[in-house]
Design an enzyme around this catalytic site. Structure first.
Site, mmCIF file in Angstrom:
data_model
loop_
_atom_site.group_PDB
_atom_site.id
_atom_site.type_symbol
_atom_site.label_atom_id
_atom_site.label_comp_id
_atom_site.label_asym_id
_atom_site.label_seq_id
_atom_site.Cartn_x
_atom_site.Cartn_y
_atom_site.Cartn_z
ATOM 1 N N LYS A 1 73.943 27.895 82.070
ATOM 2 C CA LYS A 1 73.467 27.784 80.688
ATOM 3 C C LYS A 1 72.247 28.667 80.462
ATOM 4 O O LYS A 1 72.049 29.227 79.373
ATOM 5 C CB LYS A 1 73.138 26.326 80.361
ATOM 6 N N GLU B 1 60.255 25.491 73.912
ATOM 7 C CA GLU B 1 60.674 24.967 75.214
ATOM 8 C C GLU B 1 60.512 26.038 76.305
ATOM 9 O O GLU B 1 61.450 26.378 77.011
ATOM 10 C CB GLU B 1 62.122 24.493 75.151
#
Length: 315
Positions: free
Chosen positions: A191, A273
């Site tokens: 990912k 993030e």
């Protein structure tokens, strides 16, 4: 009897998947913050490439202590809010409950598994284009697949477990395309191939995925970043193949024009993030005496931009 689902973070991801589960007949409980009054009164509205629908009544809460314990708790908060999970999760999990982290980055399952009363923890990797465009209003633009894998100490592969298969059945009943991963840690690195490249560059270059892929120079940079992610994964004995990189490039070329979640956060002056997606992989590589120079530079650029952006942050 249908499993009961709790949704922590009713935004573009949690709101969409939770709404699909309720539409399919599962009992679902939604934890909200800013949208609480609106959603409690008017429900959720979903615009989707798979068909629009509205849920006029949902189980909405603004206090986790008021929510019932759930069989499966889907955590769809940004990792920048994970410090709140030790206060949220204990009242929502009972004996046999499962927590599924629909989040980006590395190292997150390990931290959540340490929270008292939390038992089984799964990771959920979402490949979806979805945005929250208003109070209780979510627009699903493309894709939607979730890859599920179970977490074990030291990130050892778990194989396909019974609870993964049970949740997969529920998701498929809700129209959510699902794949099961025998090795969650490998799936997390996979990912990152997309997240590091497109989330980071979308902020630094002030560009959509379409704009990034339309320019020869940025396309080359995307590929180089993806290849560095593969080098990082190799330090943990995980192999990301050239074919996988080609698949991610092809997916993104065919994707509808899309602002990444990190770009939306940056434009809204929200915390980014950075640590979960960039910092943690860099630490793992550094511990193995491996340098990832392009990822490190992107990490440093994002840190600078966030500081400059933070005077207007909504913490």
């Amino acid at each position: 009897m249908s499993r009961c689902y709790g949704i922590i973070g009713t935004g573009a991801i949690g709101g969409y998947y939770g709404a699909c589960l309720q539409q399919a007949g599962f009992p679902v409980h939604f934890l909200l913050r800013s949208d609480y009054e609106w959603v409690k009164a008017k429900g959720l509205r979903i615009e989707s490439v798979n068909g629009d629908f509205t849920l006029p009544r949902v189980n909405a809460y603004n206090d986790p202590a008021q929510m019932p314990a759930c069989d499966v708790v889907l955590v769809a908060l940004k990792t920048t809010q994970n410090q709140t999970l030790p206060q949220i999760l204990p009242s929502l999990v009972g004996e046999g409950s499962t927590v599924v982290l629909l989040q980006n980055g590395l190292g997150i399952e390990e931290e959540v598994a340490k929270i008292p009363s939390v038992g089984r923890v799964l990771g959920g990797l979402c490949f979806i284009c979805s945005n929250k465009i208003g109070a209780g209003h979510i627009r699903h633009l493309d894709y939607g697949q979730v890859t599920l894998g179970e977490y074990a100490q030291n990130n050892e592969p778990c194989g396909i477990t019974m609870v993964m298969q049970e949740i997969e059945q529920d998701f498929k009943r809700a129209g959510i395309e699902t794949q099961l991963s025998e090795d969650l840690h490998l799936s997390r690195w996979q990912k990152l191939v997309w997240n590091i490249s497109y989330n980071g560059l979308s902020v630094v270059l002030d560009a959509t995925t379409e704009e990034i892929m339309a320019n020869e120079n940025s396309r080359v940079l995307v590929r180089q970043l993806m290849e560095e992610v593969a080098i990082g994964a190799k330090t943990r004995d995980r192999a990301i193949t050239p074919d996988f990189i080609e698949k991610m490039l092809d997916y993104t070329t065919k994707m509808k024009p899309y602002k990444t979640s990190m770009k939306l956060d940056y434009d809204s002056h929200r915390p980014l993030e950075i640590e979960a997606i960039f910092g943690n992989p860099l630490k793992i590589a550094q511990a193995a005496n491996t340098d990832l120079p392009r990822i490190r530079m992107l990490y440093q650029q994002l840190q600078f931009l966030e500081v400059m952006n933070c005077s207007q942050c909504n913490f």
